[in-house]
Scaffold this motif. Structure first.
Motif, PDB file in Angstrom:
ATOM      1  N   LEU A   1       0.790  -1.033  -0.280  1.00  0.00           N
ATOM      2  CA  LEU A   1       0.276   0.193  -0.066  1.00  0.00           C
ATOM      3  C   LEU A   1       0.806   1.311   0.439  1.00  0.00           C
ATOM      4  O   LEU A   1       0.456   2.464  -0.707  1.00  0.00           O
TER       5      LEU A   1
ATOM      6  N   PHE B   1      -7.804   7.364  -1.687  1.00  0.00           N
ATOM      7  CA  PHE B   1      -7.849   5.747  -1.336  1.00  0.00           C
ATOM      8  C   PHE B   1      -8.669   5.507  -0.624  1.00  0.00           C
ATOM      9  O   PHE B   1      -9.476   5.544  -0.053  1.00  0.00           O
TER      10      PHE B   1
ATOM     11  N   PHE C   1      -8.607  -3.148  -1.741  1.00  0.00           N
ATOM     12  CA  PHE C   1      -7.888  -2.111  -1.947  1.00  0.00           C
ATOM     13  C   PHE C   1      -7.643  -1.272  -2.753  1.00  0.00           C
ATOM     14  O   PHE C   1      -7.142  -2.099  -4.575  1.00  0.00           O
TER      15      PHE C   1
END
Length: 675
Positions: free
Chosen positions: A338, A356, A367
């Motif tokens: 990430l 995000f 994600f």
């Protein structure tokens, strides 16, 4: 005397009767001079003649209907007779074969020597040969002929029986052709096998050489990593200590922070090189543990927001309300992926926004990192996940090693997902992946602190033995731990560590692994074998971070492992856990002994949420809904630009389940609320 008419008529009638009898076979002879005498056959003779005629008729029928070609030849090889099959298969008319030389219908002339063999033929010694025959219409048939010697009507003859073997010859020829093909194939296969064996031997030799080269490369990478981490440990260690010095000017603090960030960047590059080396060697593995997911995401967000200073970028977080509070997964690797994706977004966006997004899809967590940056050229999309491939940023600059996306892609695959990308040049990019993250039933409190806020611990004095052959490494740890109230003793070798442990009886040992004379592995084993120090926790420190080193640590008896350069937060967290300590933190104007970072300054000027959002937060706090507080605070982060100070306070306190403090701070903020 002349016979009378009646006598002549009687004689004629008898003559006609004799003729009919002869024709019918009823009589055998007629004897007479002046008169006619008839000799009648016996009944047995008459029956024999009838049987003979019947036999002849049956033979003729059989002769004509047999499938084989049958010929009767004279001594000079002329065809006397033949059956119907001979006519049919050779396409001749009856008068065309009769009297024809038998060898004229053969394709090849038979030699005189061969013809002489006919004189030796008997019923007991037949002649058998195979040769092609030519039909009248010039077709070729293959026959196998058997010739025997015999008599027919008191003449010496040859009986020839020819059987059509064209299909057999064709099958034999096909078989022979197949045999040749098989032999050729076997020859080719043997050649290929020989070449393959040679190639395999060469490949094995190359693989062996490659294995040796890989082993050498791994040793080299590990050695270089160790050698780089050792000075980095000194650099990052002292920058962390110097940042505690209140006497430094702002410019000096800025310089130290720059050194620290540069050191961390170098450490990140070293870690990337180690990771890609592990991936290539198929030695990368996951370390699954339970962790606080919401706090984890908050740490990611705080890290990225720290990189957005002085940048015209809007950072938006979208966390679905149904994502779990606690999960099982590899926190370290997920953080790595990430931060890489978000860090790339920061690098490639000059002005715009980064979104995000974290959402839930059944057992999967999705994600997504979306940016409005420069985008990736279409012809480079297939290359961005390859090692060492670098794409210029919006300023045409190439930064980094080009390993981040390659490692991230491999890590996502290791976690059971796939890293995807959609990008349009000049518009932006979206990177996303889905992985299965099991919800954890454990309630692990996520308490975030910074080592610079700790001023001591509660309880009796704690003794710590620091073992390292490098004086700078010992000094860093000593200068960190002494101000907190720990009693410190040093050892410069494994042998000295074993002796000091028995005399000093420390509460905890920090053990370097790579040392001369006696290394940390042997020293740990000896310390653990001693009844006086058997239960003493040992934290291994090493610049070598391979899986093998970690496994050797566990085998030797180390209780934990921390890599160099040492992260002080991590080390103090491990010390706290092993010794069950309660930290004492420096206080601010409102709270005592709380793990609040320095940026919590109530006298600062803030940008506040509106009254409606403040009231909703207050309602959630009164209901004790921690998850609701966190979700609403994240929404506030996305909604307002510039109120990070406020949201960080609320998130920090919610992570520690300090509901009363949140209510107090909301009251305090509402007093200063500017709408």
């Amino acid at each position: 005397m002349k016979p009378t008419y009646e006598e002549l008529e009687s004689r004629l009638a008898r003559s006609e009767a004799v003729i009919d009898a002869i024709r019918s076979g009823d009589i055998d002879a007629v004897i007479g001079q002046k008169d006619v005498a008839i000799v009648y056959l016996k009944e047995s003779v008459r029956e024999a003649r009838s049987a003979l005629q019947s036999s002849r008729d049956n033979f003729q029928t059989l002769f004509n209907n047999i499938d084989d070609l049958v010929f009767v030849l004279s001594k000079d090889f002329r065809i006397i007779t033949y059956n119907q099959s001979a006519l049919n298969q050779l396409s001749y008319l009856p008068d065309e074969l009769h009297g024809k030389n038998f060898f004229e219908i053969h394709i090849h002339d038979l030699s005189d020597e061969f013809k002489l063999k006919f004189e030796e033929i008997t019923h007991q010694n037949p002649l058998i040969y195979a040769i092609p025959l030519l039909t009248k219409d010039e077709k070729v048939i293959f026959v196998e002929t058997k010739v025997t010697h015999g008599n027919l009507d008191d003449r010496e003859v040859y009986f020839c029986i020819s059987r059509d073997i064209s299909e057999r010859i064709q099958a034999e020829q096909t078989l022979q052709n197949q045999k040749i093909l098989v032999e050729n194939a076997n020859t080719e296969l043997l050649r290929i096998n020989t070449e393959l064996e040679s190639a395999i031997m060469k490949a094995n030799s190359m693989a062996f050489e490659a294995e040796i080269a890989n082993a050498a490369k791994s040793r080299f990478v590990a050695h270089v990593s160790h050698e780089l981490r050792t000075p980095l440990n000194g650099i990052l260690g002292y920058t962390q200590i110097l940042m505690l010095d209140k006497s430094l000017s702002d410019s000096q603090k800025t310089g130290i922070k720059t050194i620290h960030r540069s050191g961390e960047l170098l450490l990140s590059i070293i870690n990337d090189i180690l990771d890609i080396s592990k991936i290539e060697a198929d030695k990368m593995s996951l370390e699954i543990s339970d962790f606080y997911f919401l706090g984890f995401l908050n740490d990611i967000v705080m890290n990225i927001k720290g990189r957005l200073q002085n940048k015209k970028i809007i950072f938006i977080t979208e966390f679905a309300p149904d994502i779990p509070d606690y999960i099982k997964g590899d926190q370290k690797r997920l953080t790595q992926v990430l931060l890489n994706l978000l860090g790339n977004a920061v690098k490639f966006v000059k002005q715009g926004k980064i979104i995000f997004n974290v959402s839930r899809n059944g057992h999967f967590i999705r994600f997504s990192v979306e940016d409005t940056g420069y985008g990736i050229p279409k012809d480079r999309l297939n290359d961005i996940f390859l090692p060492f491939v670098q794409i210029p940023n919006h300023q045409g600059e190439i930064k980094g090693t080009g390993l981040g996306l390659s490692i991230s892609s491999k890590l996502v695959e290791l976690m059971g997902g796939k890293l995807n990308v959609v990008s349009s040049e000049g518009i932006g990019s979206v990177f996303w992946f889905e992985i299965a993250l099991e919800q954890s039933e454990l309630k692990i409190s996520k308490i975030t602190f910074e080592y610079k806020n700790i001023i001591g611990y509660q309880g009796r004095p704690i003794k710590i033995l620091i073992v390292d052959d490098i004086q700078e490494n010992r000094s860093i740890l000593k200068e960190l731990l002494l101000p907190l109230g720990f009693e410190i003793q040093e050892a410069v070798s494994g042998r000295e560590a074993v002796n000091s442990a028995e005399i000093f009886i420390p509460d905890l040992i920090i053990m370097d692994l790579i040392m001369p004379e006696m290394d940390g592995f042997i020293a740990t084993k000896k310390i653990k074998d001693n009844p006086l120090t058997r239960k003493t926790p040992i934290i291994a420190l090493s610049a070598s971070v391979s899986e093998k080193i970690i496994m050797l640590c566990k085998a030797a008896g180390c209780d934990d492992f921390v890599s160099k350069p040492v992260n002080m937060d991590i080390l103090l967290s491990r010390i706290k856990n092993f010794l069950n300590l309660s930290w004492v933190y420096k206080s601010d104007n409102t709270y005592m002994n709380m793990s609040l970072p320095d940026y919590f300054d109530l006298d600062s000027q803030y940008v506040f949420p509106d009254e409606q959002d403040m009231n909703e937060l207050n309602r959630l706090a009164m209901e004790g809904d921690i998850k609701g507080i966190l979700n609403w605070t994240h929404k506030i982060q996305s909604k307002y630009s510039g109120c990070d100070e406020f949201t960080r306070k609320i998130i920090f306190l919610a992570d520690q389940f300090k509901i009363n403090e949140i209510e107090n701070i909301l009251v305090e903020y509402k007093k200063n609320l500017i709408i």
